[in-house]
Design a protein around this motif. Structure first.
Motif, short mmCIF file in Angstrom:
data_model
loop_
_atom_site.label_atom_id
_atom_site.label_comp_id
_atom_site.label_asym_id
_atom_site.label_seq_id
_atom_site.Cartn_x
_atom_site.Cartn_y
_atom_site.Cartn_z
N ALA A 1 0.79 -1.23 -0.05
CA ALA A 1 0.06 -0.01 0.05
C ALA A 1 0.79 1.15 -0.03
N ASP A 2 0.30 2.35 -0.70
CA ASP A 2 1.06 3.66 -0.63
C ASP A 2 1.14 4.19 0.90
N GLU A 3 1.57 5.12 1.13
CA GLU A 3 1.86 5.88 2.40
C GLU A 3 0.60 6.17 3.18
N VAL A 4 -0.56 6.67 2.34
CA VAL A 4 -1.68 6.95 2.93
C VAL A 4 -2.58 5.85 3.32
N GLN A 5 -2.83 5.12 2.29
CA GLN A 5 -3.64 3.87 2.75
C GLN A 5 -3.06 2.94 3.60
N TYR A 6 -1.85 2.88 3.64
CA TYR A 6 -1.09 1.89 4.56
C TYR A 6 -1.66 2.03 6.05
N ASN A 7 -1.79 3.25 6.57
CA ASN A 7 -2.48 3.42 7.94
C ASN A 7 -3.85 3.12 8.06
N LEU A 8 -4.74 2.98 6.73
CA LEU A 8 -6.05 2.54 7.20
C LEU A 8 -5.87 1.02 7.05
N HIS A 9 -5.14 0.36 6.47
CA HIS A 9 -4.82 -1.33 6.51
C HIS A 9 -4.60 -1.55 8.20
N ILE A 10 -3.76 -0.63 8.97
CA ILE A 10 -3.28 -0.92 10.15
C ILE A 10 -4.64 -0.76 11.13
N MET A 11 -5.52 0.36 10.78
CA MET A 11 -6.36 0.70 11.74
C MET A 11 -7.63 -0.58 11.64
N LEU A 12 -7.57 -1.05 10.45
CA LEU A 12 -8.63 -2.42 10.27
C LEU A 12 -8.11 -3.35 11.28
N ARG A 13 -6.87 -3.58 11.24
CA ARG A 13 -6.32 -4.67 11.97
C ARG A 13 -6.27 -4.64 13.45
N PHE A 14 -6.12 -3.45 13.81
CA PHE A 14 -5.80 -2.75 15.25
C PHE A 14 -7.32 -2.87 15.64
N ASP A 15 -8.39 -2.83 15.21
CA ASP A 15 -9.84 -2.81 15.80
C ASP A 15 -10.10 -4.22 15.60
N LEU A 16 -10.07 -5.24 14.73
CA LEU A 16 -10.30 -6.64 14.78
C LEU A 16 -9.46 -7.32 15.66
#
Length: 488
Positions: free
Chosen positions: A339-354
């Motif tokens: 993922a690019d630098e912007v969307q990468y963090n959205l990937h992390i937030m998904l995993r964090f919540d799950l």
């Protein structure tokens, strides 16, 4: 010898054994025969039993009670040893051994399920991992939040609520940037075949350029790139796709950031608690600033464009500016590490919540795949096509690394702060990067972050380097400026 001296001799031996255990994990992910999985699980369990016994040895408690530190470094050693001792004595030895055996075996089961796109084949094993990790967290938490106890393994002092607040601050600006970029004309990726041998040769050149010492390290191939070791033996891995050379090159630069942190620690701290990275958030700050703020900068892309044409010939990109856009292209995709630098963090937030929901018992493993797919569709706007691109893409849960994921985005936040300070203090940084000269940047990072190892607590390391407490502002401003210009 004083109590402090006796403690440090004992601790040095414990640290040496821990490095041997780490080498078993490196071997398993790189060159171990597939048929050795069962035996390796027994070996890993045996090593964990030895390490647990040493870390909970009653003499450690007695030495800690009597020891007097000779200097500031000694005080840091005692702080870290006490922390490890107080946490480890809470975890029963049989549970620590069972977890080591299970996660060694689980990794191979995950790899097979990922290759077969079959989450159900992995789910029973993951259920057992979650069960044992919750037991471990309950022992550590003393009635507190289980997930906080897990995060503390990777980012001492961090709390889930504080991380969630940072992510809530970041999300609106990240989503706005993504929506603007994805509404623009999509930048095409590179096209063609890029030979494996040439990619690996160039990746070695880039590793050396960023300061990786091959006298104390090596590069191998793995399914999931990682860095392993510290001091005089720090190894990295990368992976190769013959249609996407950036996967290999930027995976290498990322892992070199981790490795240079470990190689850059003051040698006087070797085989002691201070002689390793202080937290995964600080570790990720090094890998992410190497990969992104330096490696994906317009200036360095100027250099890399020329090198790629030297190695591969014409690559289907007409100019340096086009190459910069290709390297930083924002696009639809499933894979966190791509993922690019912007969307990468959205990937992390998904995993964090799950994973918070899993540990809290609000989400069952049997429902995890559906929950992942629903959340991904809501966050990214399109459906996951197969498990290997969804719930099975990361190795972390298979090896019990719950609480690790949020440190990736925390590392991005720290990297944003460090990058702002670096640009203030290093003159003509872009001119140097355009020539492929990383020496001033990496020397600054070594002096201000890496050499200290665990001498200071994580946030203090960043605050000392930057002259201010870390926050998400510098990262978000950097992303707005960079991607706002790329996608006006």
């Amino acid at each position: 010898m004083t109590a402090f001296d006796e403690l440090m001799v004992f601790e040095r031996e414990t640290q040496a054994l821990a490095r041997v255990a780490g080498r078993l994990s490196w071997d398993q992910e790189t060159v171990m025969p597939r048929g050795a999985v069962g035996q390796r699980a027994e070996e890993s369990g045996a090593m964990e039993a030895v390490l647990h016994a040493r870390r909970t040895d009653p003499r450690v408690g007695a030495w800690l009670g009597d020891a007097r530190a000779p200097d500031a470094a000694g005080e840091a050693q005692l702080r870290l040893i006490r922390r490890s001792y107080e946490r480890t004595v809470k975890v029963p030895a049989d549970l620590a051994t069972a977890l080591a055996k299970l996660t060694s075996r689980s990794q191979g089961i995950w790899a097979g399920a990922r290759a077969a796109d079959d989450f159900k084949a992995f789910a029973p094993t993951l259920e057992e991992v979650v069960r044992l990790k919750r037991e471990e967290a309950a022992a550590l938490a003393d009635g507190g939040d289980l997930y906080d106890a897990m995060v503390d393994d990777y980012e001492p002092g961090a709390k889930a609520a504080d991380l969630a607040a940072i992510f809530d601050e970041m999300r609106p600006r990240l989503v706005a940037l993504r929506e603007r970029a994805l509404g623009a004309t999509e930048v095409a990726p590179v096209r063609g075949a890029f030979e494996t041998d040439k990619q690996l040769r160039l990746s070695r050149d880039l590793a050396a350029l960023f300061g990786y010492d091959f006298e104390r390290g090596r590069i191998d191939l793995a399914v999931h790139p990682f860095s392993s070791g510290s001091g005089e033996d720090v190894r990295i891995t990368t992976r190769v796709s013959e249609t996407d050379p950036f996967n290999c090159l930027y995976s290498t630069i990322h892992e070199v950031g981790h490795a240079c942190y470990e190689q850059g620690i003051d040698p006087a701290y070797q085989l002691t608690p201070v002689g390793q990275g202080v937290s995964m958030g600080v570790h990720e700050s090094q890998s992410r600033i190497y990969e992104n703020q330096l490696g994906r900068s317009r200036a360095f892309c100027h250099y890399l464009y020329g090198r790629m044409r030297e190695v591969f010939g014409e690559i289907g990109v007409k100019s340096e500016e086009d190459f910069y856009r290709v390297v930083n292209r924002m696009h639809r995709g499933y894979i966190r590490t791509e993922a690019d630098e912007v969307q990468y963090n959205l990937h992390i937030m998904l995993r964090f919540d799950l994973e918070r929901a899993l540990i809290a018992g609000d989400l069952q493993v049997s429902d995890l795949e559906a929950a992942w797919n629903d959340r991904f569709k809501a966050d990214f706007g399109y459906a996951v096509d197969r498990p290997a691109n969804g719930v099975l893409q990361d190795v972390h849960w298979s090896v019990g690394l719950f609480g690790y994921f949020p440190t990736y985005s925390l590392g991005n936040v720290y990297a944003g702060c460090l990058h702002a300070a670096l640009r203030r203090e290093v003159r003509d940084l872009d001119g140097q990067l355009a020539q492929g000269d990383l020496s001033a940047a990496t020397t600054w990072l070594r002096a201000h972050v890496q050499q200290h190892g665990g001498l200071y607590p994580p946030r203090e390391v960043i605050a000392r380097a930057c002259g201010a407490e870390p926050g998400a502002g510098p990262l978000l401003d950097y992303l707005d400026e960079k991607f706002g210009a790329l996608y006006p």
